[in-house]
Design an enzyme around this catalytic site. Structure first.
Site, short mmCIF file in Angstrom:
data_model
loop_
_atom_site.label_atom_id
_atom_site.label_comp_id
_atom_site.label_asym_id
_atom_site.label_seq_id
_atom_site.Cartn_x
_atom_site.Cartn_y
_atom_site.Cartn_z
N CYS A 44 68.77 28.35 -86.57
CA CYS A 44 67.75 27.77 -87.43
C CYS A 44 68.97 26.73 -88.94
CB CYS A 44 66.70 27.30 -87.60
SG CYS A 44 65.81 26.44 -88.44
N GLY A 93 72.50 16.67 -77.08
CA GLY A 93 72.96 15.37 -76.57
C GLY A 93 72.45 14.98 -75.14
N LYS A 144 70.13 32.69 -79.19
CA LYS A 144 70.51 30.47 -79.77
C LYS A 144 71.36 30.68 -80.13
CE LYS A 144 68.72 25.92 -79.45
NZ LYS A 144 67.84 25.49 -79.54
N ASN A 185 66.26 32.76 -81.92
CA ASN A 185 67.26 31.89 -82.38
C ASN A 185 67.26 32.45 -83.50
OD1 ASN A 185 67.74 29.44 -84.06
ND2 ASN A 185 65.76 28.81 -84.28
N ALA A 191 64.02 18.83 -90.39
CA ALA A 191 63.68 19.85 -91.19
C ALA A 191 62.56 20.45 -91.14
CB ALA A 191 64.77 19.65 -92.93
N VAL A 192 62.47 20.60 -90.11
CA VAL A 192 61.20 21.34 -89.54
C VAL A 192 60.88 22.17 -89.80
CG1 VAL A 192 59.28 22.32 -88.10
CG2 VAL A 192 60.54 20.05 -87.42
C1 FMN Z 1 62.47 18.51 -83.92
C2 FMN Z 1 63.46 19.18 -83.30
C3 FMN Z 1 62.85 20.90 -83.72
C4 FMN Z 1 63.30 21.82 -83.59
N1 FMN Z 1 63.37 23.50 -83.04
C5 FMN Z 1 63.84 24.68 -82.43
C6 FMN Z 1 63.18 25.69 -83.08
O1 FMN Z 1 62.09 26.45 -83.18
N2 FMN Z 1 64.00 26.60 -82.37
C7 FMN Z 1 65.36 26.69 -81.56
O2 FMN Z 1 65.31 27.24 -81.35
N3 FMN Z 1 65.51 24.95 -81.35
C8 FMN Z 1 65.79 24.05 -82.25
N4 FMN Z 1 65.82 22.79 -82.37
C9 FMN Z 1 67.46 22.86 -81.52
C10 FMN Z 1 66.79 23.01 -80.13
O3 FMN Z 1 66.32 23.03 -79.14
C11 FMN Z 1 68.41 22.14 -79.31
O4 FMN Z 1 68.83 23.28 -79.58
C12 FMN Z 1 69.27 21.00 -80.42
O5 FMN Z 1 68.24 20.18 -80.93
C13 FMN Z 1 70.33 20.42 -79.84
O6 FMN Z 1 69.90 19.76 -78.31
P1 FMN Z 1 69.61 18.02 -78.37
O7 FMN Z 1 70.77 17.35 -79.03
O8 FMN Z 1 69.53 17.98 -76.78
O9 FMN Z 1 68.40 17.92 -79.35
C14 FMN Z 1 64.94 21.81 -82.76
C15 FMN Z 1 65.53 20.29 -82.77
C16 FMN Z 1 64.57 19.32 -83.24
C17 FMN Z 1 64.95 18.44 -83.02
#
Ligand code: FMN
Ligand code: FAD
Ligand code: FAD
Ligand code: FMN
Ligand code: FES
Ligand code: FES
Lengths: 322, 276, 322, 276
Positions: free
Chosen positions: A148, A263, A183, A145, A89-90
């Site tokens: 979010c 994932g 996205k 994006n 939850a950044v």
């Molecule tokens: C800590 C964190 C911060 C994220 N910040 C963003 C972001 O700023 N913009 C965005 O489009 N996606 C953000 N995401 C989503 C990731 O880009 C990705 O779509 C999502 O984590 C699923 O992929 P994963 O399962 O490989 O983590 C964030 C994910 C995480 C874990």
């Protein structure tokens, strides 16, 4: 007495620090990636990652969501662990687009990276302000994006509403010739609805999935672990949800380039996304657990594609498996 | 069964370093696991790279081998002996419960050393104020400063009950006092030291280094602010990566939300805006 | 040399086959469950489970979705594995409501179980036909499944459309006095929207979540593993998604009884749902991996509630933690 | 590290049985793991309950200790010796790859015996026709029938290359023949046996029991249908539970979709509507 020790059962050793000639490039909306593996936005910061590997070796790097002015994000704690997942939850904390243009972007370009600049906003004006500044920048692609789950305005509220998304696209599309990736969020009933809206209003590519809404509770206190209560789930646990998003979108929109996310932590999982119809993948949470995960995935995939010349040829030509 | 055993087919640390990079997550051989008190454990592993580079208040990410728990568990380095690195941890959840079940000969995945250390370049009297599981970085500070004739160290440790870390810090600190909740807390000790004049060392500025529960650190910050003593505090926050890439570990400072893992874990009282 | 062996670090031994006095009952829509743990529909068949434990020991058993006539379900393969999850595409195969009334239900009641009869339909008429037959049955509660992702009509298509759901409720509600639980899907942007529609149109309780849409691909063939391509994800991986559904619904609808479902495989996870605001939980996929999982969860929770008298008292009184 | 080791604090099997129930999933001690051929492994574990109750074509669910892979892996029992139970499996995916890395002394979680066995009460000449990894239930059928003077058994095994199971079935079967793809398949062998008269045993009906890849079993069904021989086929399907609770493992039969795990795995040719 000892167990069976079969060479082919053991994981193959890849030395990530050896020079490597990438064998299988891909194309995303006309931009060549030297391999089909990028980093996912929010899990890649050049200042942190550059100590671990040469970022130019990735297909592309998608940088942290960038807003018109610096944002402070959500209060801490911002994270909890789910079963085989991270919950974040950044709230899009970032130093703003001017800092991005002055600092991160030039450093990344100088390092030789293919850069996807991820754009965040609380309103259409916010998105437009960032896109205006990035329009003539060195970024190779923009990624908007609209997915979010951790902000109350903008973010997912746009990505779950095809009308709002179309309106935003109509505003942003004329502002730049740069390839524009939208996205999308999995927190919808049918992801092909916003996907279609984005494509019909000028998206050059789609990336999916952003995180799934989730939470954990501390049984010692009975209260949510994350200060913001809810966060976004990512990591191994979300793989089947990401795959279905890509597969259904590919079926509904046969022509649009798609970046599969969710994932991915191995070449094999990246390959599943490619078979589902993606042009490329991005690695997110896996990089939190091991900094070099994106590069390792890229190397594993490069080898797996050796045995799949038909798929590799399609990717190189900007086409997809299905 | 699918547990990675310690059979390094290649040395990922050496390869990374040879190529000019920081080592990624890699397995390390555990050489000792000891119970120090109820639910408090000291774990030692062999890692020449971390042993060589770790500075006080830097931490290592330890990883469980249960893929349901993929997130890093950060722990401050408590001691280094040769190429062996120790951490001391409390069993609070499933990850630390798993670590407590490990034994010498097992392996554990680590990433580190991470974070920015206490600043201890200056000749000073370093007063090492720790509470509970805040002791590890201060044991290590005592160990690193023990070799430095220009400095003096006084350890001031507060425990809930068992004084489990005294024996680790005593060989290194010039002086060491400790207390448990039946008697008081670290402020009790600081007051006593002040009253006895033991805080003051001729020709040396007194600098407080502290780590412990939030209320304790706030009290220490207030105590030092009143006396206008320099105070560095090592903070904790839930982390996503531990190396600065995810912005999940922030702490509110006068300069905005900073990363505990990469901007800290050490912050000055002034940065935190505490005790003013 | 040996590792630390702390008694309190080791898992507690519970002998499931010892007679046990349940200490902490709960109430769901006026029905007393002897403990807050039930089985989730589709993962409990009396004919299979009775060999493993005394089904009367559970808080309740929710039986397989029941249709007006026998349904054959989807072709095989119907399942794939996700990271820490099961993906299922049964497609509601079941022998129909007449068989249920003649066979399963009487056997379960004879065995002393508290029975939640889960109702499936491809249309409003289907649902109504089943509810009509169950209205005067021995079932203790009805659970209307408007959330199955594996059928093309009915199922999730109703649960994602608050208007369709309200219409269905208006039809079913007058047909019976039995407590009626509506089972909701997480495949929506905001689960509180269908939740509110259900409650405003007469639902006595809600259960959530059903499965998340997902899929896997076999990298040996490049094709989906499940014949029906997509399925529903359940098991440990979905826990954070289930928790957020319950928490948000509890916040939006403070009075409605909620059964929390999704990824429960331990007393601790059950407890998280109770702290999120659930009156009870159901155990699904965990029972596929170990037949006695629901009973074990119930026993673990019973002990955990000993140390939480305030929560236990609320549950017993039909109230919830938040 | 968080791997369950074999330290049974109580005997869940005995407790379940004493209370009148079927044992739940429980750990069993592995006593041997041998490689039989390229990617083919025989694994033996100690389980008095399964050893006592298993019948031919019944299977056991084996579980990985990687919680990312929670689903059961079903394997036909291939032999029982005393209280030890063997399975023979091919390494096809990550679960079986993990099982292949196990060694004697490790433990593995099991559930079983599951499913309905071959019907072998009748005095008959049982012809045990298996292809590839379909051999285990037929080895065990041979073993169980070996003690029965009223029956005769002939094993007819087809392999891709290495004849890895001949040595297991030969001690039990009255006759055993095998073939690999360089030469032909089980139909080749059945034709040969028929031509030589070896299928016919005076006074005994010939009953075919079969297990193997789908195309092979369909060919066997067709072959037996032409000759009006009884034919029981042991089927495979991806499973969710293995004990009848989830309806994930169906096979299409003339009576509708039945569960492979609880209505099968053995079905007659007539039930499957094959070879008519
Ligand atoms: C800590 C964190 C911060 C994220 N910040 C963003 C972001 O700023 N913009 C965005 O489009 N996606 C953000 N995401 C989503 C990731 O880009 C990705 O779509 C999502 O984590 C699923 O992929 P994963 O399962 O490989 O983590 C964030 C994910 C995480 C874990
Ligand atoms: C820089 C730093 C240094 C630390 N040094 C020490 C030390 O030397 N000794 C010690 O005992 N503890 C230390 N901690 C706290 C330690 O990291 C946690 O107690 C530990 O991660 C808990 O893991 P768990 O699996 O048992 O808990 P679980 O609750 O099961 O863990 C779930 C998730 O929450 C995180 N988490 C839970 N509690 C905390 C916490 N208090 N701080 C940060 N993350 C947490 C875990 O890392 C994990 O990601 C430190 C924390 C930080 C940030
Ligand atoms: C009744 C029955 C008896 C069997 N007996 C044997 C035997 O004696 N020897 C043997 O080698 N194999 C046997 N199999 C097949 C065996 O179960 C699979 O090869 C094994 O489960 C693959 O596991 P994995 O983790 O390596 O594959 P993965 O592909 O990693 O497994 C993922 C999931 O798919 C399932 N799966 C994958 N392939 C199959 C398959 N062919 N059949 C069923 N499930 C599958 C796994 O069980 C798991 O749930 C039998 C199957 C059944 C249904
Ligand atoms: C094999 C299988 C079959 C299911 N069938 C039904 C069903 O018939 N009706 C229903 O309401 N839910 C059904 N579900 C959903 C579960 O009841 C439950 O909501 C879901 O699996 C999430 O819980 P879990 O994570 O504990 O499995 C089924 C789930 C599985 C795994
Ligand atoms: S934990 Fe990722 S930036 Fe600090
Ligand atoms: S695998 Fe569950 S019913 Fe057969």
């Amino acid at each position: 007495m000892g167990g069976v020790n079969m060479a082919d059962v053991n994981d193959k050793h890849i030395n990530l620090y050896e020079a490597h000639e990438w064998k299988h490039p891909t194309q995303v909306a006309g931009v060549t990636w030297k391999n089909p593996v990028g980093t996912a936005s929010g899990t890649f910061q050049y200042a942190a990652v550059r100590w671990f590997y040469d970022v130019s070796q990735l297909g592309a790097v998608s940088t942290k969501g960038c807003s018109p002015i610096p944002w402070e994000g959500n209060p801490s704690p911002r994270t909890a662990e789910g079963p085989a997942s991270n919950i974040n939850a950044v709230g899009l904390q970032n130093p703003g687009v001017d800092h991005y243009l002055a600092d991160d972007l030039p450093k990344l370009k100088k390092a030789g990276a293919t850069v996807v600049a991820n754009v965040a906003g609380h309103s259409d004006d916010d998105y437009a302000a960032v896109v205006a500044k990035l329009a003539d920048s060195d970024a190779d692609m923009l990624e908007i994006n609209v997915s979010c789950p951790n902000v109350t305005h903008g973010g997912m509220s746009v990505g779950t509403d095809p009308v709002a998304l179309a309106k935003l696209m109509d505003r942003l599309r004329p502002m730049t010739d740069k390839p524009m990736i939208i996205k999308l969020t999995p927190n919808v009933t049918d992801i092909t609805v916003p996907a279609r809206a984005a494509v019909e209003h000028g998206a050059d590519a789609l990336s999916m999935i952003n995180t799934l809404l989730g939470m954990r509770i501390d049984i010692r206190t009975g209260e949510p672990i994350i200060a913001n209560v809810t966060g976004g789930v990512s990591g191994p646990a979300v793989l089947p949800v990401g795959l279905v998003a890509v597969y259904r979108t590919r079926t509904a929109l046969p022509e649009i380039p798609i970046i599969g996310i969710g994932g991915v932590d191995s070449g094999e999982k990246a390959l599943e996304y490619l078979y589902a119809g993606a042009n490329a993948v991005e690695v997110g949470a896996a990089a939190l657990f091991d900094p070099v995960a994106p590069l390792r995935v890229a190397r594993e995939l490069d080898d797996l594609l050796d045995d799949r010349p038909e798929l590799a040829a399609k990717l190189a030509a900007g086409e997809t498996w299905r | 069964m699918m547990t990675a055993t310690f059979t390094p087919t290649y040395d990922v640390v050496d390869e990374a370093v040879a190529a000019g990079y920081f080592p990624p997550r890699h397995p390390a051989l555990i050489t000792a696991v000891e119970k120090l008190a109820d639910r408090v454990v000291r774990l030692t592993f062999r890692d020449p790279y971390i042993a060589k580079h770790a500075r006080p208040a830097q931490f290592v990410n330890l990883f469980t081998d249960d893929p349901l728990m993929p997130m890093p568990r950060p722990f401050g380095v408590s001691e280094v002996h040769g190429d062996e690195v120790s951490v001391i941890f409390a069993v609070v959840g499933k990850g630390t419960a798993g670590f407590a079940r490990l034994a010498a000969g097992d392996s554990i995945d680590v990433l580190g050393p991470l974070g920015r250390p206490f600043r201890t370049k200056q000749a000073a009297h370093y007063v090492l104020v720790a509470g509970g599981l805040g002791v590890p970085p201060l044991i290590y500070a005592a160990q690193c400063l023990a070799g430095d004739p220009a400095t003096r160290t006084t350890a001031v440790f507060g425990y809930r009950d068992e004084h489990f870390a005294d024996r680790f810090v005593e060989p290194f600190a010039d002086a060491a006092v400790s207390i448990d909740e039946s008697e008081g807390n670290v402020i009790t000790l600081l007051d006593r030291l002040e009253a006895s004049g033991a805080l003051h060392v001729e020709g040396l500025e007194t600098v407080i280094l502290s780590c412990g529960p939030l209320p304790m650190m706030k009290a220490v910050a207030a105590w030092t602010a009143k006396r206008d003593l320099a105070c560095q505090l090592s903070m904790e926050q839930r982390m996503g990566c531990g190396y600065g890439t995810c912005v999940l570990c922030t702490v509110d400072t006068v300069d905005g939300r900073l990363k505990v893992c990469a901007d800290g874990p050490v912050f000055t009282r002034e940065q935190l805006g505490w005790g003013e």
